[in-house]
Design a protein around this motif. Structure first.
Motif, PDB file in Angstrom:
ATOM      1  N   ARG A  57       0.743  -1.316  -0.086  1.00  0.00           N
ATOM      2  CA  ARG A  57      -0.031   0.014  -0.151  1.00  0.00           C
ATOM      3  C   ARG A  57       1.005   1.227  -0.077  1.00  0.00           C
ATOM      4  NH1 ARG A  57      -4.739   0.463   4.169  1.00  0.00           N
ATOM      5  NH2 ARG A  57      -3.157   0.139   5.745  1.00  0.00           N
ATOM      6  N   GLU A  58       1.999   1.292   0.569  1.00  0.00           N
ATOM      7  CA  GLU A  58       2.828   2.346   0.791  1.00  0.00           C
ATOM      8  C   GLU A  58       3.277   2.731  -0.483  1.00  0.00           C
ATOM      9  OE1 GLU A  58       4.198   2.105   5.483  1.00  0.00           O
ATOM     10  OE2 GLU A  58       5.601   1.364   4.024  1.00  0.00           O
ATOM     11  N   ARG A  59       3.844   1.489  -1.206  1.00  0.00           N
ATOM     12  CA  ARG A  59       4.324   1.840  -2.896  1.00  0.00           C
ATOM     13  C   ARG A  59       3.216   2.135  -3.816  1.00  0.00           C
ATOM     14  NH1 ARG A  59       7.032  -3.337  -1.433  1.00  0.00           N
ATOM     15  NH2 ARG A  59       5.321  -4.292  -2.906  1.00  0.00           N
ATOM     16  N   GLU A 160       5.629  -7.337  -7.098  1.00  0.00           N
ATOM     17  CA  GLU A 160       5.323  -6.197  -7.672  1.00  0.00           C
ATOM     18  C   GLU A 160       4.034  -6.375  -8.238  1.00  0.00           C
ATOM     19  OE1 GLU A 160       9.253  -4.865 -10.008  1.00  0.00           O
ATOM     20  OE2 GLU A 160       9.122  -7.050  -9.913  1.00  0.00           O
ATOM     21  N   LEU A 161       3.298  -5.467  -8.015  1.00  0.00           N
ATOM     22  CA  LEU A 161       1.781  -5.077  -8.413  1.00  0.00           C
ATOM     23  C   LEU A 161       1.587  -4.046  -9.447  1.00  0.00           C
ATOM     24  CD1 LEU A 161      -1.315  -5.947  -8.505  1.00  0.00           C
ATOM     25  CD2 LEU A 161      -1.457  -4.164  -6.596  1.00  0.00           C
ATOM     26  N   LYS A 170      -1.765  -7.419 -13.321  1.00  0.00           N
ATOM     27  CA  LYS A 170      -0.658  -8.459 -13.251  1.00  0.00           C
ATOM     28  C   LYS A 170      -0.139  -8.049 -11.930  1.00  0.00           C
ATOM     29  CE  LYS A 170       0.525  -9.016 -18.112  1.00  0.00           C
ATOM     30  NZ  LYS A 170       1.655  -8.740 -19.213  1.00  0.00           N
ATOM     31  N   VAL A 171       0.525  -9.284 -11.516  1.00  0.00           N
ATOM     32  CA  VAL A 171       1.429  -9.300 -10.495  1.00  0.00           C
ATOM     33  C   VAL A 171       2.605 -10.314 -10.742  1.00  0.00           C
ATOM     34  CG1 VAL A 171       1.812 -10.160  -7.965  1.00  0.00           C
ATOM     35  CG2 VAL A 171      -0.588  -9.130  -8.759  1.00  0.00           C
ATOM     36  N   ARG A 172       3.871  -9.513 -10.613  1.00  0.00           N
ATOM     37  CA  ARG A 172       5.121 -10.305 -10.794  1.00  0.00           C
ATOM     38  C   ARG A 172       5.537 -10.523  -9.447  1.00  0.00           C
ATOM     39  NH1 ARG A 172       7.106  -6.533 -13.691  1.00  0.00           N
ATOM     40  NH2 ARG A 172       6.764  -7.702 -15.947  1.00  0.00           N
ATOM     41  N   THR A 187      -2.297 -13.015 -12.138  1.00  0.00           N
ATOM     42  CA  THR A 187      -3.254 -11.839 -12.158  1.00  0.00           C
ATOM     43  C   THR A 187      -4.117 -12.052 -10.893  1.00  0.00           C
ATOM     44  OG1 THR A 187      -4.881 -13.154 -13.199  1.00  0.00           O
ATOM     45  CG2 THR A 187      -3.590 -11.835 -14.750  1.00  0.00           C
ATOM     46  N   VAL A 188      -4.695 -10.837 -10.551  1.00  0.00           N
ATOM     47  CA  VAL A 188      -5.746 -10.558  -9.377  1.00  0.00           C
ATOM     48  C   VAL A 188      -6.982 -11.463  -9.742  1.00  0.00           C
ATOM     49  CG1 VAL A 188      -6.747  -8.991  -7.866  1.00  0.00           C
ATOM     50  CG2 VAL A 188      -4.468  -8.562  -8.566  1.00  0.00           C
ATOM     51  N   PRO A 189      -7.579 -12.188  -9.000  1.00  0.00           N
ATOM     52  CA  PRO A 189      -7.159 -12.352  -7.645  1.00  0.00           C
ATOM     53  C   PRO A 189      -6.395 -13.438  -7.502  1.00  0.00           C
ATOM     54  CG  PRO A 189      -9.290 -13.324  -8.139  1.00  0.00           C
ATOM     55  CD  PRO A 189      -8.921 -12.575  -9.164  1.00  0.00           C
ATOM     56  N   LEU A 190      -5.608 -13.524  -6.350  1.00  0.00           N
ATOM     57  CA  LEU A 190      -4.536 -14.688  -6.064  1.00  0.00           C
ATOM     58  C   LEU A 190      -4.043 -14.742  -4.976  1.00  0.00           C
ATOM     59  CD1 LEU A 190      -1.048 -13.316  -7.040  1.00  0.00           C
ATOM     60  CD2 LEU A 190      -2.854 -12.001  -6.472  1.00  0.00           C
TER      61      LEU A 190
END
Length: 268
Positions: A57-59, A160-161, A170-172, A187-190
């Protein structure tokens, strides 16, 4: 069909109350477990998961709307939930379960919570430690992904989102594997599980500890989730014993004497 996530992600972080990692473990008098009348704290891998949710969330403040922590266990489990709230989580869910839980039962409880919380503010990511230090099973995350039919990325050492937390973003994930690193995209959801080197959890400040006392904590029972007969233990512990004490070594003068000693001990 599940409702689409609306421009921000709600992250669920399960946490477990375990015997503190610094405590010397002793076998219980009945020989079927360990002495639990000792200091407890949050499972270290779950602490890493809470920290990563807060950092995520901070990023990218546009991506993460809400961080919910959850624990299943007796009333004392609320202690670790308060710790997670002090670290930066927004609200908590406590599922009151008096007895011990196996990984499959925990996975079923998590799936039921995800389903119960479905709607406009549904959960789009479950971020949990890769294992608990008491049973070392490393099964809950994988089982949960199977029950939810969500993609999974385990043993994450970097996360990394890409996007704003929408369904399909995408989520890496960088994973530590034998011989190096593996980078996977999903990908979200995950469902994500955290490794040790993902981050170093922060200490909760005194002001945040005080604020945590006022944050919302929702309480469910197993009956509320419709799981009264579905979380019974499937395994029985027959015996728990300390490892044999290590015997002292001995010096030998030459190779022949070493071989003789090994033969005498039945090693060769």
């Amino acid at each position: 069909m599940r409702a689409s996530l609306v421009n921000q992600l709600r992250v669920l972080v399960p946490v477990k109350r375990t015997i503190d990692y610094a405590v010397k473990i002793r076998v219980a008098s009945d020989g079927k477990g360990v002495d639990t009348n000792v200091q407890h704290s949050m499972n270290p891998f779950d602490e890493i998961a809470v920290e990563e949710a807060v950092r995520l969330r901070e990023r990218n403040k546009e991506a993460v709307k809400r961080i919910t922590v959850m624990s299943a266990g007796p009333a004392k489990s609320q202690d670790v939930l308060r710790t997670a709230l002090a670290m930066g989580a927004d609200d908590a869910i406590h599922v009151d379960v008096p007895g011990p839980l196996e990984p499959l039962a925990v996975s079923k409880i998590l799936r039921a919570v995800v389903d119960k919380e479905a709607g406009e503010d549904e959960i789009g990511m479950v971020l949990l430690g890769k294992q608990a230090i008491d049973d070392d099973a490393s099964q809950t995350g994988q089982m949960l992904a199977g029950l939810l039919k969500w993609p999974q990325a385990t043993f994450a050492s970097k996360l990394e989102l890409e996007g704003k937390g929408d369904k399909g973003d995408k989520v890496r994930v960088t994973r530590e594997v034998d011989g190096g690193l593996a980078i996977v995209e999903t990908t979200v959801p995950l469902v994500l599980t955290t490794d040790l080197r993902l981050n170093e959890p922060r200490y909760a400040s005194l002001p945040n500890i005080m604020k945590a006392k006022k944050k919302k904590m929702t309480k469910y029972t197993v009956a509320d989730l419709g799981l009264e007969k579905d979380i019974e233990p499937r395994l029985e512990t027959l015996k728990v014993a300390e490892p044999p004490k290590r015997e002292g070594g001995a010096k030998v003068e030459n190779v022949d004497e070493l071989i003789a000693k090994l033969k005498e001990a039945g090693r060769i």
